[in-house]
Design an enzyme around this catalytic site. Structure first.
Site, PDB file in Angstrom:
ATOM      1  N   GLU A   1      -3.829 -35.226 -18.528  1.00 30.72           N
ATOM      2  CA  GLU A   1      -3.366 -33.960 -19.184  1.00 30.72           C
ATOM      3  C   GLU A   1      -3.370 -34.314 -20.750  1.00 30.72           C
ATOM      4  O   GLU A   1      -2.940 -35.679 -21.139  1.00 30.72           O
ATOM      5  CB  GLU A   1      -2.201 -33.547 -19.093  1.00 30.72           C
ATOM      6  CG  GLU A   1      -2.144 -32.889 -17.389  1.00 30.72           C
ATOM      7  CD  GLU A   1      -1.113 -31.869 -17.298  1.00 30.72           C
ATOM      8  OE1 GLU A   1      -0.370 -31.464 -18.185  1.00 30.72           O
ATOM      9  OE2 GLU A   1      -1.283 -31.138 -16.369  1.00 30.72           O
TER      10      GLU A   1
ATOM     11  N   CYS B   1      -1.491 -35.076 -28.116  1.00 29.23           N
ATOM     12  CA  CYS B   1      -0.688 -35.538 -27.382  1.00 29.23           C
ATOM     13  C   CYS B   1      -1.524 -36.250 -26.177  1.00 29.23           C
ATOM     14  O   CYS B   1      -2.095 -35.604 -25.413  1.00 29.23           O
ATOM     15  CB  CYS B   1       0.518 -34.902 -26.760  1.00 29.23           C
ATOM     16  SG  CYS B   1       1.373 -35.944 -25.869  1.00 29.23           S
TER      17      CYS B   1
ATOM     18  N   CYS C   1       2.877 -41.980 -13.895  1.00 24.75           N
ATOM     19  CA  CYS C   1       3.547 -43.112 -14.549  1.00 24.75           C
ATOM     20  C   CYS C   1       4.319 -43.970 -13.338  1.00 24.75           C
ATOM     21  O   CYS C   1       4.831 -43.194 -12.318  1.00 24.75           O
ATOM     22  CB  CYS C   1       4.517 -42.634 -15.418  1.00 24.75           C
ATOM     23  SG  CYS C   1       5.451 -43.818 -16.182  1.00 24.75           S
TER      24      CYS C   1
ATOM     25  N   CYS D   1      11.437 -42.182 -14.649  1.00 22.26           N
ATOM     26  CA  CYS D   1      12.629 -41.574 -15.505  1.00 22.26           C
ATOM     27  C   CYS D   1      13.151 -40.301 -14.765  1.00 22.26           C
ATOM     28  O   CYS D   1      12.474 -39.622 -14.208  1.00 22.26           O
ATOM     29  CB  CYS D   1      12.404 -41.305 -16.951  1.00 22.26           C
ATOM     30  SG  CYS D   1      11.790 -42.786 -18.015  1.00 22.26           S
TER      31      CYS D   1
ATOM     32  N   CYS E   1      11.880 -36.691 -15.796  1.00 25.07           N
ATOM     33  CA  CYS E   1      10.451 -36.502 -16.302  1.00 25.07           C
ATOM     34  C   CYS E   1       9.671 -36.242 -15.188  1.00 25.07           C
ATOM     35  O   CYS E   1       9.731 -36.604 -14.101  1.00 25.07           O
ATOM     36  CB  CYS E   1       9.958 -37.882 -16.780  1.00 25.07           C
ATOM     37  SG  CYS E   1       8.296 -37.863 -17.040  1.00 25.07           S
TER      38      CYS E   1
ATOM     39  N   CYS F   1       7.169 -31.915 -24.053  1.00 21.48           N
ATOM     40  CA  CYS F   1       7.447 -33.308 -23.455  1.00 21.48           C
ATOM     41  C   CYS F   1       7.981 -33.338 -21.942  1.00 21.48           C
ATOM     42  O   CYS F   1       8.888 -32.683 -21.542  1.00 21.48           O
ATOM     43  CB  CYS F   1       8.517 -33.883 -24.322  1.00 21.48           C
ATOM     44  SG  CYS F   1       8.115 -34.038 -25.933  1.00 21.48           S
TER      45      CYS F   1
END
Ligand code: SAH
Ligand code: SF4
Length: 355
Positions: free
Chosen positions: A100, A113, A120, A124, A127, A344
């Site tokens: 994305e 962005c 990932c 975290c 997230c 975010c």
């Protein structure tokens, strides 16, 4: 005829090759080296993807490129447009994976962005990208291909002012070689010509990666996701803190060689009752005392899959005030594209509503 052409394999994509590699390619095809530089300027400087438009190239060379190579941008699979103008692009890669890229228009500039990995591995807790796990690293061509694909779709001309943030999916310092290769082409005045001071890379605090980045002669700005004020609290939110503890992270940040115009950015996602107290703010001020730094306070962006809540706005303001009173510049980031899950930490491919 090159070997792959006989094997029925798709033509190799030139996207991601740097100047030296394109010079060598020209030479291998019996051309002068400078033909490679012309190709470089055409692909990146003028953002051409059609070989027939590279009219400065020798015709034979052009025909050969057309027959045996391609320039393929990531394919735009879907676009989710937010009420605030933010657009989340779902881009398809050659092997079928997706990433994305988020387009954020502002009054007199555009910010893109970018993702550095598909998924990932860092995990975290707050997230959404973490929920995907790591699928794979992106190549330099796939990283800069995000800029080229979205710029083409949004009709952004080659010289328009662009800001780039490597804050999409993935941990850039765990894919540093490809990220830096892309950054060099992005920042090169003959490449995409985005000045290094308009490119920011955000890390969850991969300490050895920060040390490595510090040695790069040409590097983007650095943002570090702090997100906590104490070791145990940070480990609970970001388990990577066990491997790269806060104390060591801040030591490396203090030693980081900033350029005269530069500040180190610390990002801090505010989670209600978890890291947003006055005591947290005071500790953050202590941790950053004396550093040339600023803090970006990020409102938590939620979703049904995760249990966290954003801090109330008054809490966010109080947190900011404590930092500012202690001479640490602190900014509250306006969350963009929340309605299409482009904000975010929300990037995770599906689960979007397209208004
Ligand atoms: N992997 C890098 C860059 C991508 S994440 C990093 O972690 O820094 C970009 C930023 O989004 C980080 O500061 C991260 O802390 C923040 N973030 C992650 N999940 C979020 C969420 N749900 N709401 C708000 N910010 C989030
Ligand atoms: Fe990865 Fe950054 Fe999300 Fe952490 S916040 S899981 S490092 S993308």
């Amino acid at each position: 005829m090159p070997a792959w052409a006989q094997m029925g394999v798709a033509n190799p994509n030139l996207l991601g090759l740097n100047r030296g590699e394109l010079e060598r390619l020209a030479e291998d095809l019996g051309q002068a080296r400078y033909r490679g530089r012309q190709l470089y300027r055409g692909l990146y400087g003028r953002r051409e993807r059609d070989f027939s438009r590279l009219t400065d190239l020798d015709q034979k060379f052009r025909e050969f490129l057309f027959a045996y190579y391609q320039v393929a941008y990531p394919e735009i699979r879907r676009v989710f447009v937010s009420q605030d103008g933010t657009a989340r692009y779902l881009l398809g890669l050659a092997d079928g994976k997706s990433v994305e890229t988020v387009y954020m228009p502002e009054e007199n500039r555009v910010t893109l962005c970018l993702s550095s990995q598909a998924g990932c591995a860092v995990n975290c807790r707050f997230c959404f990208t973490a929920l995907l796990g790591l699928q794979r690293n992106l190549t330099a061509g796939e990283i800069l291909g995000q800029v080229l694909a979205v710029a083409a779709a949004q009709h952004i001309p080659p010289r328009a002012r662009l800001n780039l943030v490597l804050m999409g999916m993935g941990e850039p310092l765990l894919n540093l070689a490809q990220v830096m290769k892309a950054v060099q082409i992005l920042a090169d005045p003959q490449g995409l010509a985005v000045p290094l001071r308009r490119i920011t890379m955000s890390t969850s605090g991969i300490t050895p990666g920060i040390v490595e980045l510090a040695r790069e002669p040409l590097r983007p700005k650095l943002a570090v996701s702090l997100n906590a004020s104490e070791e145990a609290q940070r480990t609970a939110l970001m388990p990577i803190n066990r491997k790269y503890p806060l104390r060591e992270l801040l030591r490396v940040c203090r030693a980081y060689p900033l350029r005269p115009w530069e500040r180190l950015t610390f990002e801090y996602v505010l989670l209600q009752d978890l890291n947003d107290s006055d005591a947290d703010a005071l500790r953050v001020a202590d941790l950053l005392r004396g550093m040339r730094a600023k803090v970006n306070l990020i409102p938590y962006n939620g979703g049904p899959e995760l249990p966290y809540r954003p801090s109330p706005f008054e809490r966010t303001l109080a947190f900011q005030q404590i930092l500012v009173d202690r001479h640490i510049p602190a900014f509250i980031r306006i969350s963009r594209g929340q309605d299409v899950r482009a904000a975010c930490g929300q990037l995770r491919l599906e689960g979007a509503t397209n208004p």
